[in-house]
Write an enzyme that holds these catalytic residues in place. Sequence first.
Site, short mmCIF file in Angstrom:
data_model
loop_
_atom_site.label_atom_id
_atom_site.label_comp_id
_atom_site.label_asym_id
_atom_site.label_seq_id
_atom_site.Cartn_x
_atom_site.Cartn_y
_atom_site.Cartn_z
NE ARG A 65 -2.98 -0.35 3.27
CZ ARG A 65 -3.91 0.34 3.95
NH1 ARG A 65 -5.09 0.52 3.44
NH2 ARG A 65 -3.64 0.82 5.13
CG ASP A 66 3.67 4.46 1.19
OD1 ASP A 66 3.42 5.16 0.18
OD2 ASP A 66 4.26 4.92 2.18
CB ILE A 67 4.96 0.32 -4.10
CG1 ILE A 67 4.69 -1.04 -3.48
CG2 ILE A 67 6.09 0.25 -5.13
CD1 ILE A 67 5.88 -1.66 -2.75
CG ASN A 71 8.46 3.17 1.44
OD1 ASN A 71 9.15 3.76 2.28
ND2 ASN A 71 7.16 3.31 1.39
#
Length: 172
Positions: A65-67, A71
């Site tokens: 949910r936060d590529i 990250n």
Amino acid sequence: SRLGHGTARDLKGTIFHYLVLEYLAGGDLQQVVRKRTIEFSQLARYIEQICAGLAHAHKNGVIHRDIKPQNLLLTADLSTVKIADFGVARFSIADSPITRVGTNAYAPPEHSPLSEANLGEAKLTPAADIYSLAKTIYTLVTRESPRAFAGRTIDELPSEIRYEPWAASLLR
């Protein structure tokens, strides 16, 4: 990689939990593409590794949910990329509603932190990570943020790469 975990007490006596994680001295892909030119073939190797990591997570029911490039961390020799920050990850089988998370420029429109969409009806699937990965690839290849395309599909490339032989395929 998680190397360990535990519970400790701070100087005020408050108990907290901690994780000991692998240190990745190469930094994140955002920093690396800003500081140096990376050959397209090396970018392809990074993308292949990211896809393998996401495939493993998705096979196990985990959606990141936060590529985004920040990250994606590199080993000291810059040969291996690892997906970090699973802090907002969810299990795809969970029935809980989708919440707005992630970074707007990389989030699918229906999951965007700035979206006004009715998230109660949206279903969380691995497609959210794939969408974010596509915008991440745009950033890695163009060395530009997809901020201009927040909440919508990327429909053009920067002029300096627009006519490269691979540009149409990348855009598609």
